[in-house]
Each structure stands twice: as structure tokens, then as C-alpha cells.
Design a protein around this motif. Structure first.
Motif, mmCIF file in Angstrom:
data_model
loop_
_atom_site.group_PDB
_atom_site.id
_atom_site.type_symbol
_atom_site.label_atom_id
_atom_site.label_comp_id
_atom_site.label_asym_id
_atom_site.label_seq_id
_atom_site.Cartn_x
_atom_site.Cartn_y
_atom_site.Cartn_z
ATOM 1 N N TRP A 223 7.052 0.566 -1.011
ATOM 2 C CA TRP A 223 6.549 -0.737 -1.298
ATOM 3 C C TRP A 223 5.995 -0.954 0.286
ATOM 4 O O TRP A 223 6.686 -0.884 1.123
ATOM 5 C CB TRP A 223 7.219 -1.861 -1.839
ATOM 6 C CG TRP A 223 7.681 -1.719 -3.005
ATOM 7 C CD1 TRP A 223 8.519 -0.831 -3.708
ATOM 8 C CD2 TRP A 223 7.268 -2.556 -4.323
ATOM 9 N NE1 TRP A 223 8.550 -0.986 -5.246
ATOM 10 C CE2 TRP A 223 7.617 -1.901 -5.484
ATOM 11 C CE3 TRP A 223 6.222 -3.448 -4.378
ATOM 12 C CZ2 TRP A 223 7.558 -2.519 -6.778
ATOM 13 C CZ3 TRP A 223 5.812 -3.922 -5.632
ATOM 14 C CH2 TRP A 223 6.420 -3.454 -6.918
ATOM 15 N N VAL A 225 4.480 -4.053 2.686
ATOM 16 C CA VAL A 225 4.330 -5.509 2.606
ATOM 17 C C VAL A 225 3.119 -5.845 3.814
ATOM 18 O O VAL A 225 3.173 -5.178 4.923
ATOM 19 C CB VAL A 225 5.691 -6.154 3.245
ATOM 20 C CG1 VAL A 225 5.695 -7.581 3.183
ATOM 21 C CG2 VAL A 225 6.690 -5.245 2.383
ATOM 22 N N ASP A 227 1.373 -9.250 5.909
ATOM 23 C CA ASP A 227 0.983 -10.697 5.910
ATOM 24 C C ASP A 227 -0.652 -10.670 6.732
ATOM 25 O O ASP A 227 -0.613 -10.242 7.810
ATOM 26 C CB ASP A 227 1.884 -11.409 6.827
ATOM 27 C CG ASP A 227 3.361 -11.484 6.383
ATOM 28 O OD1 ASP A 227 3.356 -11.336 5.136
ATOM 29 O OD2 ASP A 227 4.270 -11.724 6.953
ATOM 30 N N ARG A 266 1.209 -13.452 1.862
ATOM 31 C CA ARG A 266 1.846 -12.084 1.895
ATOM 32 C C ARG A 266 1.980 -11.267 0.529
ATOM 33 O O ARG A 266 1.927 -12.001 -0.542
ATOM 34 C CB ARG A 266 3.267 -12.274 2.175
ATOM 35 C CG ARG A 266 4.377 -11.260 1.997
ATOM 36 C CD ARG A 266 5.766 -11.029 2.415
ATOM 37 N NE ARG A 266 5.713 -11.309 3.975
ATOM 38 C CZ ARG A 266 6.985 -11.218 4.505
ATOM 39 N NH1 ARG A 266 8.117 -11.190 3.931
ATOM 40 N NH2 ARG A 266 6.846 -11.484 6.069
ATOM 41 N N TYR A 268 3.253 -7.792 -1.500
ATOM 42 C CA TYR A 268 4.362 -6.778 -1.863
ATOM 43 C C TYR A 268 3.735 -5.796 -2.763
ATOM 44 O O TYR A 268 3.335 -6.239 -3.747
ATOM 45 C CB TYR A 268 5.582 -7.322 -2.327
ATOM 46 C CG TYR A 268 6.510 -8.001 -1.366
ATOM 47 C CD1 TYR A 268 7.359 -7.214 -0.316
ATOM 48 C CD2 TYR A 268 6.573 -9.521 -1.646
ATOM 49 C CE1 TYR A 268 8.132 -8.223 0.312
ATOM 50 C CE2 TYR A 268 7.392 -10.273 -0.683
ATOM 51 C CZ TYR A 268 8.049 -9.500 0.187
ATOM 52 O OH TYR A 268 9.139 -10.209 0.860
ATOM 53 N N TRP A 329 2.857 -5.860 9.209
ATOM 54 C CA TRP A 329 3.080 -5.052 7.931
ATOM 55 C C TRP A 329 4.152 -4.015 8.069
ATOM 56 O O TRP A 329 4.624 -3.771 9.205
ATOM 57 C CB TRP A 329 1.844 -4.329 7.565
ATOM 58 C CG TRP A 329 1.290 -2.999 8.647
ATOM 59 C CD1 TRP A 329 0.992 -3.289 9.714
ATOM 60 C CD2 TRP A 329 1.640 -1.771 8.364
ATOM 61 N NE1 TRP A 329 0.794 -2.043 10.348
ATOM 62 C CE2 TRP A 329 1.147 -1.053 9.656
ATOM 63 C CE3 TRP A 329 2.290 -1.051 7.383
ATOM 64 C CZ2 TRP A 329 1.270 0.294 9.874
ATOM 65 C CZ3 TRP A 329 2.337 0.310 7.386
ATOM 66 C CH2 TRP A 329 1.816 1.070 8.711
ATOM 67 N N THR A 330 4.717 -3.571 7.090
ATOM 68 C CA THR A 330 5.751 -2.656 6.974
ATOM 69 C C THR A 330 5.851 -1.848 5.545
ATOM 70 O O THR A 330 5.170 -2.231 4.833
ATOM 71 C CB THR A 330 7.136 -3.338 7.276
ATOM 72 O OG1 THR A 330 8.099 -2.205 7.459
ATOM 73 C CG2 THR A 330 7.757 -4.171 6.212
ATOM 74 N N TYR A 332 8.878 -0.256 2.993
ATOM 75 C CA TYR A 332 10.382 -0.356 2.601
ATOM 76 C C TYR A 332 10.456 0.616 1.302
ATOM 77 O O TYR A 332 9.704 0.716 0.413
ATOM 78 C CB TYR A 332 10.862 -1.585 2.543
ATOM 79 C CG TYR A 332 10.627 -2.573 1.444
ATOM 80 C CD1 TYR A 332 11.339 -2.408 0.162
ATOM 81 C CD2 TYR A 332 9.521 -3.352 1.238
ATOM 82 C CE1 TYR A 332 11.303 -3.232 -1.000
ATOM 83 C CE2 TYR A 332 9.099 -4.182 0.158
ATOM 84 C CZ TYR A 332 10.165 -3.865 -1.095
ATOM 85 O OH TYR A 332 9.970 -4.650 -2.074
ATOM 86 N N SER A 364 16.352 -5.372 -2.049
ATOM 87 C CA SER A 364 14.911 -5.553 -2.028
ATOM 88 C C SER A 364 14.621 -6.866 -1.516
ATOM 89 O O SER A 364 15.154 -7.882 -1.979
ATOM 90 C CB SER A 364 14.093 -5.022 -3.239
ATOM 91 O OG SER A 364 14.359 -6.146 -4.191
ATOM 92 N N LYS A 366 11.885 -8.497 -2.629
ATOM 93 C CA LYS A 366 11.102 -9.473 -3.447
ATOM 94 C C LYS A 366 11.901 -10.482 -4.156
ATOM 95 O O LYS A 366 11.003 -11.240 -4.926
ATOM 96 C CB LYS A 366 10.610 -8.426 -4.369
ATOM 97 C CG LYS A 366 9.663 -7.412 -4.191
ATOM 98 C CD LYS A 366 8.783 -6.540 -5.089
ATOM 99 C CE LYS A 366 9.621 -5.781 -5.681
ATOM 100 N NZ LYS A 366 10.461 -4.656 -5.084
#
Length: 524
Positions: A223, A225, A227, A266, A268, A329-330, A332, A364, A366
């Protein structure tokens, strides 16, 4: 006549010490409590211990980072966490600057292979002082903690400080048996303490040094992520929601306003399944060291995430308002793990080293639980450490070498961590289901089930339904043995039950007729 002001301070004064500080001499630095890590758990623990009367001579918090978080990371506060922050006098700025999640929008795949709205529902979490979750940057929360800590500590968080090793050495100094090797600005030092708390995240050095393992598994699903300030014609961008399409799934999290007057969002983003050569199709290892998985994660770029966002949002368009301007951003991978233990004892059975937050449970992001569960770990441990340091709990020598009050930390919080892992597995599994073309009707039925699961989980997810089992400090027989006239099992909605929080209700102060919420703590 005294010159001191009788007007109350705008912040809570630290509690007076019941027992004198016992730091001792010697060549090593000595503290009663050392906290490693200044994320949400460590920062909150440091602040609460300082409020409980532990001074800079007694309390030390170190962190590897040169400053607090500025962007990204965790971003959601649940109703129970807000109630606790209210009792600390810290919630007002969060409510003023944060984004309250008023409604939840669900979108489903349409037969034309785009998306269409499935439902909009009120996002009420149940009977609480604050009935909706709030999203706000972790950096703002840490700033609020940092400013409040300045009233109690001149040193604050000692940054640029790396924990190298931690061990228990009772022979060297039985009163300060925990030994930590620390490098601050590259200069090594030895610190001794009565108690040490590892709040240093999922890759915890404390946990590794004491030989505690995280047990669990990962789902082979990546996933992204991001912002950012969104430029979009999607109608529900300011609603908390989920978008299920044939190309994948997105969770939309509306965020706080920026200094420029724009609003952050944001996302996901479920990334496409990455095909692997047959030779590399190995199962994902449980210890999280599979090199193939790490390689695949590192290959996902910001451009890849935005390409996937565009596909899932079709027929709507979405992009950054200013090209190339992304707050954070990242990438995971979903995984649920919990440590096999949260404390380490000395030879006499005294708890000496503790794990909190991500250092002892990971999952997680979420479900909106990470920062909340971590901060509640700290809230639980803080008063128990303070009572023990100040001699207000039972002397271990009187009860066979153990400390029953400190024992309740692991007993209570381990159960909550396991419930979190179980909840996250179910929630993430439902959230991650991919919808194939022609399965639209099945997807609609699944979404109805997911909404039912969401409603059933509100008690735990909000934090208001958390329950501690019977122990040395929770007596389940208490109401019955004292003639309690109220009976029932609807504890979430107010039936009194030891081990649960007291329900928030409106009460009127007899002295002046002031109406207030019970969860607000002391009002002036």
C-alpha cells in the motif's frame, strides 16, 4: 502578606513528591526512569511522569531524531484518546485545528468499470464525550506535548541520542540495576536507572537488546500512503471514506487545514499485484526479513502511487494542486505482530524494562489505532511507574519479590494488543479484497457486511469499549457485593463494570448550576 498569586496557573502544576528523589552517587548518570523514544507513546509517558512529579534529575527521555516529527506518520485520534487528552487540558487545540470525521462515504465498482457512490453514513462512534474521530498531524500533537512539557522540564527531550545497548546489572548497583549505553551527538555515556521504557518503534533497539520477539505474519499486499493538497472533482474528498474499484481500493482521510488555507488529504492506496518470476515466488517469512519483499517495496515510486490513484478514481480526476508538491509519502505492507512479552524482570521478580507502542505491537495503519493504542499504553504505565517510584505501591519485599501494580501493565495491555491484532486482521482482510469485473453484485453484498463489521467494532475502535480483566486492581465482584441496584450487560452504553471507563454523561454542579461533561475532568 504573601506576594504569591492565588490565581490558578494556565497549566497543571506537577504533583508534589511523596518520597524524596533517590538518585545516588557514582560515576554513571542515574535516573529513576529512562524513556527511550519520543514518538506518541514515549512523549506522552515523559509528559505524564513529569506531571506526576518526576523532575529532570529523576526522569530522562532520549530520542534518535534531531527534532520532533514535522509531517506524515500517524494522523488519527479516537474518542477515548480525546477524552484522556481533555483530562490533561490538551484537547482544545486539536479540536480547533484538526478535522472531525463527520460522515463516511463508501464507493463501489460500477458495471461500466468505473466507480459509483454506495452509501453515506454518519460516522458516530457511540456514547462518548467526543463522538467522532479527529485527524491531525502527529507533528502537531508532538508540538502540543513539547510545549506542555516545557512547564515541567527544562531539558525536555534529549535528542540526537542513540541507544546502543541495554541490560540488567544488579551486582553493579542493585538500586539502579538497568544499564543503558547511549551516544548523544556521537559521545558515548553510561546511564543507570531503576526502570527503562522502550518506546522506540517497530524496529525497537530496546526490544532487540532484551531478546523479545515480535510474532505474527505479513500479507503480501503493498500500500502507498500520500499526504497532499488535492486538485480533484471527486465529490467526497472531504469525507472519510473508502473507494472500491476493479483496479484496487483507496481509503480517503480528510486532514487539517494548511497555513495557506488549503486542506490536506491522505490516501491509502492499494498497489497492483507485482508479478514475480517463478524462482522468486517464495512465501513471505514471518520475521519480516525476506529480501525479495523488501526489494519489491523499494521499487514502488511516488509516480507509481499516483498512477494507481488515477486509475482507481476514474472517471474523476485527481492530482496535487501544485505539481510536485507532496507533504509526505511512504509504502508499507500489511502485517500484524505482537511481542511475546511486554516486560523484563530482575532476579527478584521486579519489572525493570517495559515495552510500549509499536515496539511491542505492529499492524496496518488503516484502522486508525496505532497512535491511540500506543498513547494509551503510556497512559496506563505512567501512573503505575509514578506510584512505584514514589513508594505508594506495595513493597516487593512484602509480597515475595514481585510488584503487583507493575505486573498489571503487561496483564492489561497485552490483552488489548492481541485484540488490536485480531481486529486489524479482520478489518484489513475485508478492506483489501480485490473486485474482479463481473463481481459487482458480490462486491455490494461484501460492502454491506463490511459496514456491519465496522459498526460492531466501534466499541473497541473508539477506545471507549476497552475492558481490563479482573486482577489485583480490578474487582469484578465489587458492584454485587455492595448492593448495586443497576444490572445489565450493556457496558458500552453505561452499565457500570469494573475494568471499563466511566461513561460520559452531562452533570450539573450543585454549587452554581454549571452543566458539564463528566469526562472533562476538573473544571474551573
Amino acid at each position: 502578606m504573601s506576594n504569591s498569586s492565588r490565581v490558578a496557573l494556565p497549566y497543571s502544576a506537577p504533583l508534589p513528591r511523596v518520597s524524596p528523589e533517590h538518585i545516588g552517587g557514582g560515576r554513571d548518570e542515574k535516573y529513576e526512569v529512562v524513556v527511550v523514544g519520543a514518538g506518541p507513546a514515549g512523549f506522552m509517558l515523559e509528559l505524564l511522569l513529569a506531571r506526576h512529579g518526576l523532575s529532570d534529575q529523576s526522569l530522562l527521555c532520549i530520542d534518535l531524531k534531531p527534532s520532533r516529527v514535522r509531517c506524515g506518520q500517524a494522523d488519527g485520534l479516537q474518542p477515548r484518546t480525546l477524552e484522556v487528552l481533555k483530562t490533561m487540558g490538551l484537547v482544545d487545540t486539536i479540536l480547533q485545528d484538526g478535522c472531525q470525521l463527520w460522515e463516511m462515504a463508501i464507493w463501489k465498482p460500477s458495471q461500466d468499470q468505473f466507480i459509483e457512490r454506495f452509501s453515506i453514513t454518519e460516522n458516530i462512534t457511540g456514547p462518548a464525550r467526543y463522538q467522532r474521530a479527529v485527524t491531525i498531524s502527529q507533528g502537531i500533537i508532538e508540538q502540543i506535548f513539547e510545549e506542555d512539557l516545557s512547564h515541567y522540564s527544562q531539558r525536555g527531550i534529549q535528542r540526537n541520542s542513540k541507544l546502543v545497548n541495554v541490560s540488567i546489572d544488579e551486582l553493579g548497583d542493585p538500586d539502579f540495576p538497568v544499564v543503558a549505553t547511549v551516544e548523544t551527538d556521537g559521545i558515548p555515556r553510561t546511564v543507570r536507572t531503576k526502570f527503562l521504557v522502550g518506546a522506540d518503534g517497530a524496529h525497537s533497539t530496546v526490544r532487540k537488546c532484551i531478546g523479545v520477539h515480535l510474532n505474527g505474519e505479513s500479507i503480501d499486499d503493498f500500500w502507498g500512503v500520500i499526504d497532499f493538497v488535492a486538485d480533484t472533482n471527486f465529490p467526497d474528498i472531504r469525507r472519510f471514506g473508502r473507494i472500491h474499484s476493479h483496479k484496487g481500493t483507496i481509503m480517503v482521510i480528510p486532514r487539517e487545514q494548511t497555513v495557506n488555507g488549503d486542506y490536506l488529504t491522505r490516501l491509502y492506496v492499494q498497489m497492483p499485484v507485482q508479478e514475480l518470476p517463478e524462482a522468486d515466488s517464495r512465501p513471505v517469512s514471518q520475521n519480516g526479513t525476506d529480501s525479495t519483499r523488501k526489494s519489491r517495496k523499494s521499487q514502488i515510486t511516488l509516480e507509481d502511487i499516483f498512477q494507481q490513484v488515477s486509475k482507481i478514481f476514474e472517471p474523476y480526476h485527481i492530482k496535487a494542486k501544485v505539481e510536485g508538491v507532496i507533504d509526505w509519502w511512504t509504502v508499507y505492507q500489511i502485517g500484524q505482530r505482537v511481542a511475546d512479552r511486554f516486560t523484563i524482570k530482575d532476579s527478584k521478580g521486579m519489572n525493570r524494562i517495559f515495552l510500549t507502542g509499536d515496539s511491542c505491537h505492529t499492524h496496518s495503519p488503516k484502522a486508525g489505532q496505532g497512535m491511540n493504542i500506543s498513547m494509551m499504553d503510556a497512559h496506563n504505565l505512567s501512573w503505575k511507574l509514578a506510584y512505584t517510584v514514589q513508594g505508594l505501591s506495595l513493597d516487593p519485599a512484602e509480597i515475595g519479590g514481585s510488584n503487583t501494580l507493575l505486573d498489571t501493565y503487561e496483564f492489561e495491555r497485552y490483552k488489548i494488543a492481541q485484540q488490536l491484532i485480531d481486529f486489524d486482521k479482520e478489518y484489513s482482510s475485508a478492506f483489501s479484497k480485490r473486485v474482479r469485473v463481473g463481481e459487482e453484485k458480490d462486491a455490494e453484498a461484501t460492502l454491506k457486511q463490511d459496514l456491519e463489521l465496522y459498526e460492531e467494532s466501534i466499541s473497541f475502535a473508539s477506545g471507549c469499549g476497552v475492558e481490563y480483566p479482573e486482577s489485583n486492581i480490578v474487582n469484578r465482584a465489587f458492584p454485587d457485593t455492595h448492593g448495586d441496584p443497576i444490572h445489565g450487560t450493556n457496558f458500552f452504553h453505561g452499565i457500570l463494570r469494573p475494568g471499563r471507563r466511566l461513561l460520559n454523561v452531562k452533570v450539573r454542579r450543585f454549587a452554581d448550576g454549571f452543566d458539564r461533561d463528566l469526562q472533562d475532568g476538573e473544571s474551573k
